[in-house]
Design a protein around this motif. Structure first.
Motif, mmCIF file in Angstrom:
data_model
loop_
_atom_site.group_PDB
_atom_site.id
_atom_site.type_symbol
_atom_site.label_atom_id
_atom_site.label_comp_id
_atom_site.label_asym_id
_atom_site.label_seq_id
_atom_site.Cartn_x
_atom_site.Cartn_y
_atom_site.Cartn_z
ATOM 1 N N PHE A 24 0.836 -1.188 0.000
ATOM 2 C CA PHE A 24 0.000 0.000 0.000
ATOM 3 C C PHE A 24 0.875 1.245 0.000
ATOM 4 O O PHE A 24 2.041 1.216 0.389
ATOM 5 C CB PHE A 24 -0.916 0.021 1.222
ATOM 6 C CG PHE A 24 -1.913 -1.113 1.255
ATOM 7 C CD1 PHE A 24 -2.538 -1.569 0.098
ATOM 8 C CD2 PHE A 24 -2.238 -1.716 2.452
ATOM 9 C CE1 PHE A 24 -3.464 -2.596 0.129
ATOM 10 C CE2 PHE A 24 -3.169 -2.747 2.487
ATOM 11 C CZ PHE A 24 -3.774 -3.183 1.336
ATOM 12 N N GLY A 25 0.281 2.353 -0.426
ATOM 13 C CA GLY A 25 1.014 3.615 -0.453
ATOM 14 C C GLY A 25 1.591 3.996 0.896
ATOM 15 O O GLY A 25 2.691 4.533 0.981
ATOM 16 N N ALA A 26 0.871 3.724 1.962
ATOM 17 C CA ALA A 26 1.370 4.056 3.299
ATOM 18 C C ALA A 26 2.675 3.323 3.585
ATOM 19 O O ALA A 26 3.608 3.898 4.147
ATOM 20 C CB ALA A 26 0.323 3.715 4.363
ATOM 21 N N ASN A 27 2.764 2.066 3.169
ATOM 22 C CA ASN A 27 3.991 1.306 3.376
ATOM 23 C C ASN A 27 5.151 1.906 2.591
ATOM 24 O O ASN A 27 6.285 1.933 3.060
ATOM 25 C CB ASN A 27 3.778 -0.158 2.984
ATOM 26 C CG ASN A 27 2.706 -0.806 3.804
ATOM 27 O OD1 ASN A 27 1.526 -0.480 3.659
ATOM 28 N ND2 ASN A 27 3.070 -1.725 4.670
ATOM 29 N N ARG A 28 4.870 2.383 1.378
ATOM 30 C CA ARG A 28 5.921 3.016 0.580
ATOM 31 C C ARG A 28 6.377 4.325 1.216
ATOM 32 O O ARG A 28 7.552 4.668 1.168
ATOM 33 C CB ARG A 28 5.438 3.215 -0.857
ATOM 34 C CG ARG A 28 5.256 1.886 -1.604
ATOM 35 C CD ARG A 28 5.013 2.072 -3.089
ATOM 36 N NE ARG A 28 3.802 2.792 -3.404
ATOM 37 C CZ ARG A 28 2.602 2.238 -3.557
ATOM 38 N NH1 ARG A 28 2.452 0.940 -3.396
ATOM 39 N NH2 ARG A 28 1.561 2.964 -3.870
ATOM 40 N N HIS A 29 5.437 5.062 1.824
ATOM 41 C CA HIS A 29 5.820 6.290 2.525
ATOM 42 C C HIS A 29 6.691 5.970 3.739
ATOM 43 O O HIS A 29 7.700 6.638 3.977
ATOM 44 C CB HIS A 29 4.566 7.067 2.964
ATOM 45 C CG HIS A 29 3.902 7.808 1.858
ATOM 46 N ND1 HIS A 29 2.859 7.294 1.126
ATOM 47 C CD2 HIS A 29 4.135 9.051 1.355
ATOM 48 C CE1 HIS A 29 2.469 8.180 0.220
ATOM 49 N NE2 HIS A 29 3.235 9.257 0.322
ATOM 50 N N ILE A 30 6.316 4.964 4.503
ATOM 51 C CA ILE A 30 7.099 4.551 5.678
ATOM 52 C C ILE A 30 8.491 4.102 5.244
ATOM 53 O O ILE A 30 9.491 4.442 5.867
ATOM 54 C CB ILE A 30 6.374 3.428 6.461
ATOM 55 C CG1 ILE A 30 5.059 3.935 7.051
ATOM 56 C CG2 ILE A 30 7.273 2.832 7.544
ATOM 57 C CD1 ILE A 30 5.188 5.014 8.099
ATOM 58 N N ALA A 31 8.574 3.346 4.142
ATOM 59 C CA ALA A 31 9.869 2.873 3.643
ATOM 60 C C ALA A 31 10.786 4.030 3.269
ATOM 61 O O ALA A 31 12.008 3.893 3.307
ATOM 62 C CB ALA A 31 9.666 1.944 2.446
ATOM 63 N N HIS A 92 -5.928 7.227 -4.491
ATOM 64 C CA HIS A 92 -4.727 6.708 -3.837
ATOM 65 C C HIS A 92 -5.012 6.496 -2.356
ATOM 66 O O HIS A 92 -4.585 7.274 -1.504
ATOM 67 C CB HIS A 92 -3.551 7.669 -4.041
ATOM 68 C CG HIS A 92 -3.275 7.956 -5.481
ATOM 69 N ND1 HIS A 92 -2.583 7.082 -6.290
ATOM 70 C CD2 HIS A 92 -3.621 9.006 -6.264
ATOM 71 C CE1 HIS A 92 -2.502 7.592 -7.508
ATOM 72 N NE2 HIS A 92 -3.121 8.757 -7.525
ATOM 73 N N ILE A 93 -5.740 5.421 -2.069
ATOM 74 C CA ILE A 93 -6.125 5.092 -0.699
ATOM 75 C C ILE A 93 -4.920 4.411 -0.061
ATOM 76 O O ILE A 93 -4.582 3.294 -0.410
ATOM 77 C CB ILE A 93 -7.370 4.179 -0.700
ATOM 78 C CG1 ILE A 93 -8.469 4.831 -1.535
ATOM 79 C CG2 ILE A 93 -7.829 3.889 0.725
ATOM 80 C CD1 ILE A 93 -9.600 3.902 -1.892
ATOM 81 N N GLN A 94 -4.271 5.071 0.841
ATOM 82 C CA GLN A 94 -2.955 4.653 1.306
ATOM 83 C C GLN A 94 -2.922 3.387 2.147
ATOM 84 O O GLN A 94 -1.900 2.723 2.210
ATOM 85 C CB GLN A 94 -2.296 5.806 2.065
ATOM 86 C CG GLN A 94 -2.079 7.032 1.197
ATOM 87 C CD GLN A 94 -1.175 6.728 0.023
ATOM 88 O OE1 GLN A 94 0.006 6.467 0.184
ATOM 89 N NE2 GLN A 94 -1.728 6.742 -1.177
ATOM 90 N N HIS A 95 -3.994 3.042 2.817
ATOM 91 C CA HIS A 95 -3.993 1.869 3.689
ATOM 92 C C HIS A 95 -4.862 0.739 3.141
ATOM 93 O O HIS A 95 -5.165 -0.212 3.861
ATOM 94 C CB HIS A 95 -4.476 2.250 5.100
ATOM 95 C CG HIS A 95 -3.548 3.200 5.791
ATOM 96 N ND1 HIS A 95 -2.353 2.806 6.341
ATOM 97 C CD2 HIS A 95 -3.641 4.532 6.013
ATOM 98 C CE1 HIS A 95 -1.753 3.855 6.889
ATOM 99 N NE2 HIS A 95 -2.507 4.912 6.697
ATOM 100 N N GLU A 96 -5.280 0.840 1.897
ATOM 101 C CA GLU A 96 -6.108 -0.172 1.237
ATOM 102 C C GLU A 96 -5.721 -0.209 -0.236
ATOM 103 O O GLU A 96 -4.886 0.560 -0.682
ATOM 104 C CB GLU A 96 -7.595 0.202 1.338
ATOM 105 C CG GLU A 96 -8.138 0.320 2.739
ATOM 106 C CD GLU A 96 -9.567 0.835 2.749
ATOM 107 O OE1 GLU A 96 -10.298 0.617 1.751
ATOM 108 O OE2 GLU A 96 -9.946 1.458 3.740
ATOM 109 N N GLU A 97 -6.376 -1.078 -0.977
ATOM 110 C CA GLU A 97 -6.174 -1.105 -2.424
ATOM 111 C C GLU A 97 -6.603 0.235 -3.017
ATOM 112 O O GLU A 97 -7.537 0.862 -2.524
ATOM 113 C CB GLU A 97 -6.995 -2.225 -3.061
ATOM 114 C CG GLU A 97 -6.548 -3.618 -2.663
ATOM 115 C CD GLU A 97 -5.159 -3.958 -3.187
ATOM 116 O OE1 GLU A 97 -4.813 -3.534 -4.305
ATOM 117 O OE2 GLU A 97 -4.426 -4.652 -2.469
ATOM 118 N N THR A 98 -5.925 0.661 -4.078
ATOM 119 C CA THR A 98 -6.284 1.910 -4.739
ATOM 120 C C THR A 98 -7.618 1.750 -5.468
ATOM 121 O O THR A 98 -8.125 0.640 -5.618
ATOM 122 C CB THR A 98 -5.196 2.327 -5.745
ATOM 123 O OG1 THR A 98 -5.032 1.274 -6.699
ATOM 124 C CG2 THR A 98 -3.881 2.609 -5.039
#
Length: 113
Positions: A24-31, A92-98
């Motif tokens: 998910f996008g949130a994981n990419r932001h954390i990375a 771009h739902i960051q914690h779920e599928e887009t």
């Protein structure tokens, strides 16, 4: 290091553990080194959805619209309805599928990252 409440820490730990394998996008932001507070505010009260103003602190909507100008049948970042001002989290739902928000009314085959 910023302090957060124990309840917020437990929530984040549970959420992160449950979705560690998801891309998910949130994981990419954390990375990339961002903390949850970057999008959800210092006390994590904005847990629902960040606004376009939150996203544009790092992401330039004009630049995104230029980058996707040749996408067919229409530029997803320059809508005739919203121009470049639609809240990013509609797609771009960051914690779920887009989600392809436009497909609520249209039949566009946008691949939303």
């Amino acid at each position: 290091m910023k302090k957060i409440s124990i309840a917020a820490a437990l929530f984040l730990l549970a959420f992160t553990s449950a979705h560690a394998a998801d891309n998910f996008g949130a994981n990419r932001h954390i990375a990339r080194g961002l903390e949850c507070q970057t999008c959800h505010g210092p006390d994590l009260k904005n847990i629902e959805y960040p606004t376009i103003e939150t996203c544009t602190q790092c992401h330039n909507t004009k630049g995104l619209a230029q980058k996707t100008a040749d996408v067919k049948p229409h530029n997803p970042h320059m809508s005739p309805h919203y121009q470049d001002q639609l809240d990013c989290t509609n797609c771009h739902i960051q914690h779920e599928e887009t989600d392809n928000y436009c497909n609520q009314c249209h039949q566009f085959d946008f691949k939303v990252p």
